[in-house]
Design an enzyme around this catalytic site. Structure first.
Site, mmCIF file in Angstrom:
data_model
loop_
_atom_site.group_PDB
_atom_site.id
_atom_site.type_symbol
_atom_site.label_atom_id
_atom_site.label_comp_id
_atom_site.label_asym_id
_atom_site.label_seq_id
_atom_site.Cartn_x
_atom_site.Cartn_y
_atom_site.Cartn_z
ATOM 1 N N ARG A 57 -12.336 3.005 14.330
ATOM 2 C CA ARG A 57 -12.378 1.644 13.769
ATOM 3 C C ARG A 57 -12.726 0.632 14.873
ATOM 4 N NH1 ARG A 57 -6.390 -0.882 13.311
ATOM 5 N NH2 ARG A 57 -5.316 0.425 14.841
ATOM 6 N N GLU B 38 -11.245 -7.158 -3.001
ATOM 7 C CA GLU B 38 -12.244 -6.178 -2.582
ATOM 8 C C GLU B 38 -13.414 -6.056 -3.549
ATOM 9 O OE1 GLU B 38 -8.370 -5.308 -0.654
ATOM 10 O OE2 GLU B 38 -8.991 -5.637 -2.739
ATOM 11 N N PHE C 41 -9.181 0.903 -0.556
ATOM 12 C CA PHE C 41 -9.640 -0.236 -1.348
ATOM 13 C C PHE C 41 -11.150 -0.239 -1.528
ATOM 14 C CE2 PHE C 41 -5.898 -2.098 1.127
ATOM 15 C CZ PHE C 41 -4.982 -1.607 0.217
ATOM 16 N N HIS D 43 -9.234 3.289 8.138
ATOM 17 C CA HIS D 43 -7.912 3.782 7.732
ATOM 18 C C HIS D 43 -8.021 4.848 6.636
ATOM 19 C CE1 HIS D 43 -6.971 0.165 9.922
ATOM 20 N NE2 HIS D 43 -5.681 0.433 9.895
ATOM 21 N N ASP E 141 1.838 3.880 6.895
ATOM 22 C CA ASP E 141 1.510 3.115 5.683
ATOM 23 C C ASP E 141 1.732 3.931 4.412
ATOM 24 O OD1 ASP E 141 0.898 0.983 7.231
ATOM 25 O OD2 ASP E 141 -1.261 1.060 6.948
ATOM 26 N N ARG F 279 -7.942 5.241 11.874
ATOM 27 C CA ARG F 279 -6.989 4.336 12.503
ATOM 28 C C ARG F 279 -6.540 4.839 13.875
ATOM 29 N NH1 ARG F 279 -0.895 3.025 10.154
ATOM 30 N NH2 ARG F 279 -0.354 1.386 11.650
#
Length: 312
Positions: free
Chosen positions: A10, A58, A83, A109, A117, A167
């Site tokens: 990322r 999104e 998303f 991610h 998460d 991530r």
């Protein structure tokens, strides 16, 4: 690969966008209120006039990117994989895929390694979702060098692209100047007993697994398959012919991802025994990334164990 430099892809995404933005005024970046996490904030700091924060919306972001592309801009729409591929699937399909617009989706991610998460954010379905959209190119880089080269290649090609970035920091094994080509696999280690075809952060694990297998007398070929669609059928068929067995490894559900893409090619063109290693059609849960990857068998030790049993 414990002693080499590690960078999260990322971070590579954000850095590549900034570098491209310095060179190309038609590049614009959209984000869904996650610029710090997706690292598009790196681009924003350098080119605030070409950065749009769409908020936690999104689907709207995807449609806005589609509209921008019709005005001659090259938009990179960025958010978490859950998303981008999940929440906004309809908009990706109908507003980008159907009219085949020049929109690039940067999805960060992805996979179990999202860690704490938890299951709601650990997207292990995105390859499958994006592969089903006609004309969509689907890619996942293995390290920092490949990720930056991939973003630049995506900018240069015409048409919709979905890229997944991680991530967690992962080993950098490519040399600077690596010639990345969309749709081309890469043989990282030659072998004749079994071919291990991996993508994303599973590639370094596959390389380590091959070393463990060598100690057991099993010579494994390791292939980095950064482009999941279009798949490099030539390298897959060559691996099957030369090795007779194929193992696929991905941080994704074994349903719909790299494993099924490889198995589909081989079942039609060269029937070959295939073993898929990935998330076994289950949801993840919260926990440290490294521990979760080990728990779900997405580590060198389990890849070596499963492959050795497959070769027995």
């Amino acid at each position: 690969m414990t002693d080499v430099k590690k960078i999260a892809t990322r971070e590579s995404y954000g850095n590549a966008l900034k570098e491209l933005g310095d060179e190309h005024e038609d590049l614009v970046v959209l984000d869904a209120d996650l610029a710090g996490a997706t690292k598009t904030g790196i681009f924003k700091a350098a080119h605030p006039d070409r950065f749009v924060d769409c908020g936690i919306a999104e689907a709207n972001m995807i449609v806005a990117a589609a509209g921008m592309s019709t005005m001659g801009l090259v938009p990179f729409a960025s958010t978490f994989a859950m998303f981008a591929a999940g929440r906004a699937f309809e908009q990706v399909r109908n507003s980008i895929g159907y009219p085949h617009l020049n929109v690039k989706i940067g999805a960060t991610h992805g996979g179990i390694s999202v860690g704490e998460d938890g299951a709601s954010h650990q997207c292990c379905e995105d390859f499958g979702l994006m592969r089903t959209i006609p004309g969509m190119t689907v890619m996942c880089p293995a390290d920092d060098v490949e990720a930056r080269a991939m973003v630049k290649a995506a900018y240069e090609m015409e048409g919709p692209v979905y890229m997944r970035f991680g991530r967690a920091a992962t080993p950098v094994f490519h040399e600077e100047g690596f010639n990345f080509q969309i749709g081309k696999g890469e043989v990282l280690r030659d072998g004749t007993d079994v071919a291990i075809i991996a993508t994303g952060i599973m590639v370094p694990e596959a390389l380590d697994a091959a070393e463990e297998l060598a100690a057991k007398g099993i010579n494994a070929r390791v292939i980095n398959m950064a482009t999941i669609k279009p798949l490099d059928e030539e390298i897959v068929l060559a691996a099957a012919r030369d090795c007779g067995r194929v193992v696929t490894v991905e941080e994704h559900n074994i349903i719909g991802g790299l494993g099924e893409a490889v198995a589909g090619v081989l079942s039609e063109k060269l029937p070959t025994p295939v073993k898929r290693i990935g998330v076994n059609d289950e949801f993840g849960h919260s926990g440290p990334a490294a521990e979760l990857l080990e728990q779900f068998g997405l580590c060198a030790a389990n890849i070596a164990k499963v492959t050795a049993e497959f070769c027995a």
